[in-house]
Motif scaffolding. Structure first.
Motif, PDB file in Angstrom:
ATOM      1  N   ALA A 143       0.578   9.591   4.126  1.00  0.00           N
ATOM      2  CA  ALA A 143       1.762   8.903   3.587  1.00  0.00           C
ATOM      3  C   ALA A 143       2.087   9.410   2.184  1.00  0.00           C
ATOM      4  N   ALA A 144       1.062   9.573   1.347  1.00  0.00           N
ATOM      5  CA  ALA A 144       1.283  10.062  -0.016  1.00  0.00           C
ATOM      6  C   ALA A 144       1.852  11.480   0.002  1.00  0.00           C
ATOM      7  N   SER A 145       1.331  12.328   0.883  1.00  0.00           N
ATOM      8  CA  SER A 145       1.820  13.714   0.975  1.00  0.00           C
ATOM      9  C   SER A 145       3.305  13.728   1.333  1.00  0.00           C
ATOM     10  N   ILE A 146       3.690  12.918   2.318  1.00  0.00           N
ATOM     11  CA  ILE A 146       5.088  12.858   2.753  1.00  0.00           C
ATOM     12  C   ILE A 146       5.993  12.349   1.629  1.00  0.00           C
ATOM     13  N   VAL A 147       5.565  11.287   0.960  1.00  0.00           N
ATOM     14  CA  VAL A 147       6.378  10.698  -0.108  1.00  0.00           C
ATOM     15  C   VAL A 147       6.515  11.670  -1.275  1.00  0.00           C
ATOM     16  N   PHE A 148       5.448  12.371  -1.638  1.00  0.00           N
ATOM     17  CA  PHE A 148       5.520  13.343  -2.738  1.00  0.00           C
ATOM     18  C   PHE A 148       6.504  14.467  -2.410  1.00  0.00           C
ATOM     19  N   VAL A 149       6.495  14.933  -1.166  1.00  0.00           N
ATOM     20  CA  VAL A 149       7.429  15.991  -0.765  1.00  0.00           C
ATOM     21  C   VAL A 149       8.867  15.469  -0.779  1.00  0.00           C
ATOM     22  N   ILE A 150       9.072  14.249  -0.285  1.00  0.00           N
ATOM     23  CA  ILE A 150      10.413  13.654  -0.310  1.00  0.00           C
ATOM     24  C   ILE A 150      10.932  13.558  -1.742  1.00  0.00           C
TER      25      ILE A 150
END
Length: 297
Positions: free
Chosen positions: A225-232
């Motif tokens: 979840a953190a990886s996805i949010v950071f990329v977004i």
């Protein structure tokens, strides 16, 4: 030289005040007005919702579930009321200034935010009905709870898209706008990981269903979840260190329930995720990689 008359001085000062008010009122045009309100309403709602959620989980472990009108529930739904006021004002001004025709995309984002709030309000009667039908709920993974969390996350994304629309269509850029997108993405990350929040309490009872959950689920889901949010954050924000700021926002908001539950004397106090340092490294790597890609591009 001759001294200005007092009446003349007062008129000049009055004209200055009126001109200042006029400029401020101009800032309340739909193109500008929601920046401060977004910051205030969003931060207040996120704090109320997060602290209320972890307070509620802790109370379930300490004293069991009580009525729907328990203080943590009022805090959680109070956060929804705050955002309802904001989106309500947003909708009124949008209709007044004919945004459905002039700025259709912005109007759609406003409606999307209202729909997300509708999901959260719908979760309240469904939660009460769920408890009456199936008894005390001992874990977050129930349809009403997931509906509430999903509405919160979608509401945060709606706010982020409203700010993104503003930054794309206005010539004047505000630092607050650049900070708002990673701020609300950090709030959204808290909401995503909240789904597994029972495991963050050392007082989790031995009989609790979460005890049977594989140990890898919590860190794997959280890091993903953190990886996805950071990329977004890198796609939505033009802030150079948007991923790092998203991490800082997440950490700051996530620390509040730890302090709150401790201050009010609860036995059940959540811990911070043990892989928080990995989040930090991940956010820095995300910023570095995207900076390099944009420089080479």
């Amino acid at each position: 030289g001759a001294q200005p008359r007092r009446g003349h001085f007062s008129k000049n000062r009055l004209k200055t005040v009126i001109e200042g008010l006029r400029r401020y009122l101009h800032f309340l045009h739909p193109r500008h007005w929601y920046i401060e309100l977004l910051f205030l309403s969003g931060v207040i709602a996120a704090i109320l919702g997060t602290v209320g959620a972890y307070w509620d989980i802790g109370r379930h472990f300490d004293i069991g579930r009580d009525t729907f009108w328990a203080p943590p529930h009022l805090m959680i739904y109070g956060s929804i009321v705050v955002m309802t006021i904001f989106f309500g004002l947003n909708l009124m001004l949008a209709i007044t200034h004919d945004l459905p025709h002039k700025q259709h995309a912005l109007f759609i984002f406003i409606l999307f935010g209202l729909a997300a709030l509708g999901l959260q309000y719908l979760s309240a009667p469904l939660d009460e009905l769920w408890h009456r039908s199936y008894g005390i709920d001992v874990q977050i993974f129930s349809p009403p709870h997931l509906l509430l969390i999903a509405g919160s996350i979608l509401g945060g994304l709606a706010v982020a898209m409203i700010v993104k629309y503003h930054t794309l269509h206005e010539r004047k850029k505000f630092l607050l706008e650049k900070l708002l997108i990673p701020t609300f993405l950090g709030f959204a990350l808290v909401g995503m990981i909240l789904i597994l929040a029972e495991g963050e309490f050392p007082t989790l009872p031995p009989w609790h269903p979460v005890q049977n959950r594989p140990e890898w689920v919590y860190p794997f889901f959280s890091i993903t979840a953190a990886s996805i949010v950071f990329v977004i954050s890198k796609f939505l924000s033009n802030l150079q260190h948007s991923a790092l700021f998203t991490f800082i926002t997440y950490t700051g908001l996530r620390m509040l329930p730890v302090e709150f539950n401790s201050i009010i004397g609860m036995q059940s106090v959540p811990i911070l995720p043990p892989f928080l340092m990995f989040f930090l490294i991940l956010s820095i790597l995300t910023d570095t990689i995207f900076t390099k890609l944009r420089t080479e591009g």
